[in-house]
Design a protein around this motif. Structure first.
Motif, PDB file in Angstrom:
ATOM      1  N   MET A   1      -7.806   9.087  15.031  1.00 37.98           N
ATOM      2  CA  MET A   1      -8.430   9.401  16.309  1.00 37.98           C
ATOM      3  C   MET A   1      -9.910   8.998  16.292  1.00 37.98           C
ATOM      4  SD  MET A   1      -6.891  13.155  17.231  1.00 37.98           S
ATOM      5  CE  MET A   1      -5.132  13.450  17.226  1.00 37.98           C
ATOM      6  N   ARG A   2     -10.405   8.643  17.441  1.00 41.43           N
ATOM      7  CA  ARG A   2     -11.789   8.210  17.534  1.00 41.43           C
ATOM      8  C   ARG A   2     -12.492   8.877  18.711  1.00 41.43           C
ATOM      9  NH1 ARG A   2     -11.109   1.632  16.715  1.00 41.43           N
ATOM     10  NH2 ARG A   2     -10.170   1.725  14.642  1.00 41.43           N
ATOM     11  N   GLY A   3     -13.814   8.895  18.630  1.00 41.37           N
ATOM     12  CA  GLY A   3     -14.644   9.304  19.745  1.00 41.37           C
ATOM     13  C   GLY A   3     -14.264  10.633  20.350  1.00 41.37           C
ATOM     14  N   SER A   5     -11.421  11.943  21.281  1.00 40.89           N
ATOM     15  CA  SER A   5     -10.293  12.661  20.690  1.00 40.89           C
ATOM     16  C   SER A   5     -10.674  13.336  19.379  1.00 40.89           C
ATOM     17  CB  SER A   5      -9.113  11.711  20.466  1.00 40.89           C
ATOM     18  OG  SER A   5      -8.517  11.338  21.688  1.00 40.89           O
ATOM     19  N   ARG A   6     -11.519  12.696  18.601  1.00 37.98           N
ATOM     20  CA  ARG A   6     -11.948  13.309  17.338  1.00 37.98           C
ATOM     21  C   ARG A   6     -12.729  14.595  17.610  1.00 37.98           C
ATOM     22  NH1 ARG A   6     -12.303  11.487  12.215  1.00 37.98           N
ATOM     23  NH2 ARG A   6     -11.759   9.366  12.860  1.00 37.98           N
ATOM     24  N   TRP A  87      -8.621  14.078  25.829  1.00 34.39           N
ATOM     25  CA  TRP A  87      -8.133  13.125  24.826  1.00 34.39           C
ATOM     26  C   TRP A  87      -8.340  11.702  25.306  1.00 34.39           C
ATOM     27  CZ3 TRP A  87      -7.213  15.628  20.491  1.00 34.39           C
ATOM     28  CH2 TRP A  87      -6.860  16.981  20.560  1.00 34.39           C
ATOM     29  N   ALA A  88      -8.660  10.821  24.373  1.00 28.45           N
ATOM     30  CA  ALA A  88      -8.887   9.416  24.712  1.00 28.45           C
ATOM     31  C   ALA A  88      -7.597   8.747  25.172  1.00 28.45           C
ATOM     32  CB  ALA A  88      -9.464   8.678  23.501  1.00 28.45           C
ATOM     33  N   ASP A  92      -2.621  11.263  21.777  1.00 24.18           N
ATOM     34  CA  ASP A  92      -3.434  12.053  20.852  1.00 24.18           C
ATOM     35  C   ASP A  92      -3.161  13.549  20.988  1.00 24.18           C
ATOM     36  OD1 ASP A  92      -4.568   9.772  19.877  1.00 24.18           O
ATOM     37  OD2 ASP A  92      -6.445   9.950  20.999  1.00 24.18           O
ATOM     38  N   SER A  96      -2.327  15.633  17.649  1.00 23.12           N
ATOM     39  CA  SER A  96      -3.147  16.757  17.193  1.00 23.12           C
ATOM     40  C   SER A  96      -2.277  17.948  16.818  1.00 23.12           C
ATOM     41  CB  SER A  96      -4.162  17.154  18.263  1.00 23.12           C
ATOM     42  OG  SER A  96      -3.524  17.750  19.386  1.00 23.12           O
TER      43      SER A  96
END
Length: 269
Positions: A1-3, A5-6, A87-88, A92, A96
């Motif tokens: 996950m990035r950005g 979502s992280r 979430w992106a 995701d 999660s």
């Protein structure tokens, strides 16, 4: 996950940690896996619950109406936190919940004093499945009934591995979610190791390492990386002599085969 979502995962983990302490962790893991599978199957539901334009309170209410009384309070509060986050991508959301299911299962294994067993057993099962083409084909066949796969795993692993190992392997086999079996086992192995903030090192050696050798290697890696390191040791005659260590993106290669390959590359260059 990035950005985005992280950041959302960190928020959901905080809520999960607040409610998981008094929960039956094995049951919590199973429930989170089940909800993740529900969101994977019901694409329209997942899109609605991950839609950033829909108010968080409305999405939380949908989940409460849908799941209240069907799963534990701890699982419900975790799912509510997840659908309330942003979430992106819609996938995701389910990712999660599955991830937190693995965390719950790992916490149960740690409480039982079997976390090391789970790490070792996931690694060994991956090697067994990779070397047994018929087993691998059966476990990964999309058309094979889930009940048959579950029964096969139970016959192979029940009473022979930690309950958490069987739970995690079953989740991967029944719900690969686009992953290969090997890739899923590696992913889950890293999450299990993270339960104690440890790195995972895959060691390939031409001969079986003694306990003293493994302890010395683990101590050296811990000193080098500043974190505890769990060793997954694989005997591989192809390395000829010495050993190699894969840890994250790093490769430490002291094998004769590795030196020969390095010489070949230099000559080719």
């Amino acid at each position: 996950m990035r950005g985005l979502s992280r950041a959302s995962l960190a928020e959901v983990e905080e809520r999960f940690n607040a409610v998981a302490g008094s929960a039956d962790l094995g049951t919590l893991a199973d429930e989170l896996f089940s909800v993740a599978a529900l969101f994977d199957r019901e694409h329209g539901l997942r899109r609605n619950l991950s839609d950033p334009a829909r108010p968080a309170a409305q999405k939380a209410q949908i989940v409460r109406v849908l799941l209240e009384g069907k799963i534990s309070d701890a699982a419900l509060e975790t799912v509510v936190a997840a659908v309330s986050a942003r979430w992106a991508r819609s996938g995701d959301l389910a990712d999660s919940l599955e991830r937190l299911g693995v965390v719950a299962a790992s916490a149960e294994a740690e409480a039982q004093g079997r976390l090391d067993d789970v790490e070792d057993e996931l690694f060994r099962f991956g090697r067994i499945a990779a070397s047994n083409l018929e087993l691998h084909r059966t476990l990964t066949a999309p058309a094979a009934p889930e009940a048959a796969k579950r029964e096969l795993l139970s016959s192979l692993l029940a009473e022979k591995v930690a309950p958490t190992t069987l739970r995690l392997v079953t989740q991967l086999v029944l719900h690969p979610r686009g992953r290969s079996l090997d890739g899923g086992l590696e992913e889950f192995g890293k999450l299990v190791a993270a339960q104690r903030q440890r790195l995972v090192a895959v060691v390939r050696s031409a001969v079986v390492l003694s306990e003293e050798q493994k302890q010395r290697l683990a101590t050296w890696l811990r000193t080098s990386y500043g974190r505890d390191v769990h060793l997954n040791v694989e005997v591989d005659p192809r390395v000829l002599g010495g050993f190699s260590v894969h840890i994250g993106d790093d490769l430490i290669d002291t094998t004769i085969a590795g030196r020969i390959e390095e010489v070949r590359r230099r000559l080719a260059g």
